[in-house]
Design an enzyme around this catalytic site. Sequence first.
Site, PDB file in Angstrom:
ATOM      1  N   ARG A   1      50.249  44.674  46.560  1.00  0.00           N
ATOM      2  CA  ARG A   1      51.336  43.861  45.459  1.00  0.00           C
ATOM      3  C   ARG A   1      52.012  43.576  46.230  1.00  0.00           C
ATOM      4  O   ARG A   1      52.385  42.997  47.189  1.00  0.00           O
ATOM      5  CB  ARG A   1      52.313  45.605  45.062  1.00  0.00           C
ATOM      6  CG  ARG A   1      52.753  45.206  43.828  1.00  0.00           C
ATOM      7  CD  ARG A   1      54.044  45.993  43.964  1.00  0.00           C
ATOM      8  NE  ARG A   1      55.462  45.541  43.066  1.00  0.00           N
ATOM      9  CZ  ARG A   1      56.631  45.824  42.572  1.00  0.00           C
ATOM     10  NH1 ARG A   1      56.819  47.207  43.058  1.00  0.00           N
ATOM     11  NH2 ARG A   1      56.847  45.368  41.381  1.00  0.00           N
ATOM     12  N   HIS A   2      51.713  42.102  44.795  1.00  0.00           N
ATOM     13  CA  HIS A   2      52.610  41.463  45.933  1.00  0.00           C
ATOM     14  C   HIS A   2      54.391  41.027  46.391  1.00  0.00           C
ATOM     15  O   HIS A   2      54.531  41.992  46.346  1.00  0.00           O
ATOM     16  CB  HIS A   2      53.436  40.631  44.810  1.00  0.00           C
ATOM     17  CG  HIS A   2      54.172  40.915  43.681  1.00  0.00           C
ATOM     18  ND1 HIS A   2      55.375  41.234  43.905  1.00  0.00           N
ATOM     19  CD2 HIS A   2      53.448  41.367  41.782  1.00  0.00           C
ATOM     20  CE1 HIS A   2      55.522  42.086  42.586  1.00  0.00           C
ATOM     21  NE2 HIS A   2      54.601  41.965  41.981  1.00  0.00           N
ATOM     22  N   GLY A   3      54.762  40.700  47.318  1.00  0.00           N
ATOM     23  CA  GLY A   3      56.350  41.054  47.613  1.00  0.00           C
ATOM     24  C   GLY A   3      57.270  40.856  46.245  1.00  0.00           C
ATOM     25  O   GLY A   3      57.166  40.616  45.715  1.00  0.00           O
TER      26      GLY A   3
END
Length: 492
Positions: free
Chosen positions: A111-113
């Site tokens: 997942r993105h940060g």
Amino acid sequence: MGDVTQFWGLVGGGAHGHTNKLLDYIMPTRFWKIFLVHFTVTTCFCCCFRNDATHEDFNLNIPAIAKYFSTKGRYEEVNPYLIDDILAVNKSILQPPSEQCRAIHLTAIIRHGTRYPTTKNVKKMRKLYELVKSSASGKESWLREIQTQWTMWYNEDMDGRLVQKGVNDHKHLAVRLSKLFPSLMSEEKLRGGFIRFITSSKHRCVNSTLSFKAGLTELWAITDQEFNHAENDALMRFFDKCTRFVQEVDNNPEALSEVDRFSQGPELRRVREKIADRLRVPYNDITSDMAEAAFYLCAYEFAIKTVNSPWCRLFDEMDAQVMEYANDLKQFWKRAYGYDINSKSSCILFHDMFARLNQAASENKSGRQVTEAVTVQVGHAETLLPLLTLLGFFKDSNSLTSTNYAMQAHRSFRTSHMLPYAANLLLVLYDCGGGDLRLQPLLNEKPVTFPDMTDQQASMPLYEDVRNHYGELLQGCDFETECQLFKGPAEV
């Protein structure tokens, strides 16, 4: 260093004050080089914790309710040892069955940060802030702090963009994975083109991918080479492409009726009343949206700035548990076990994952070098959760509903544990000699066991056994077939 220098001169710890720089690059091809795309740089909040700090040093900065922030939670709450050392790894967790086992392939779906709130949530937060500033009448110091010192610094242009903490989430994860799997995530493999990067087209995912790559290039001081990544929304945003999911769940208000009923139920009503009591405003002033906005304000202030915000004082632990359940209920019905199409929408990613594993196994069997040692795929919580559901993880005996909150106190379906920022599913393929291939799944850098495979060398079963276990899905689970309309009503 060329473009890498330009990028990290902006975001790699050199941004001070409230500096906002938005650089828009127009890319003529699907394959991106290391450029910055639509990136908002904000203050460099805690690029990483001091190596000499102890866990206790930060306890005052950690809200008591931080472990209930669901998909808005920090990765460090899932792995608290990272608070003391953000680059810490524990190789003993891998535990291959014999010393001759060697890792030959790693798939990492990430997942993105950490990101800013979306425009929709910023609007809700502003509405709450204006109410508190104009109407709250309590005398507590935390409330006076909100009314006289705190400013509504979130704006609609932020719209889910990656923040500095999100950059660091992926830079640090890249370094940790290189320590966990040094033979795969290596400078030699990176330079040789054996590490592939794929991302959703959303700016927060592209910039997370850039950050992950920069974590590796900075680690090995690579200044003479650039590394491509590919945008692939068919894989990483499959939920947008699945017509049946979009029409029957995503755009269907009835699909979330359990969520709506819970929002009007006694548990959330009591949370809203307690918020109103703490602010000394009429009960009718605090809507479900406002309660959610207050919870998000506490979560975002902590995730982005490592601040234990006065907004957090609007909730005690029991309130936070209710708020967490409300979000879990939404994720359950919209992305997980609530409807069959939720997980089936990820069929395309499921098949892609096994195709990469099969290719690595085939190349290894024939004595050839595995051409894709590592696949890094960056997407969303909405990418990971349907896939985890398809694989059967975190399935409780009873569905989450609007009326069984108390019964679900010990549920395994808990997004705070599963899906913090930078959440990751790792699949590691090992060759243990004599054709003995094994597959180890890890979630957020911790071993998990494939559901219903607990008796087959639980943490690292034979790859062939895993294939047989998911045989029905491997033979079917066709994205086009599952996602077409008029297949009958959504199945629960």
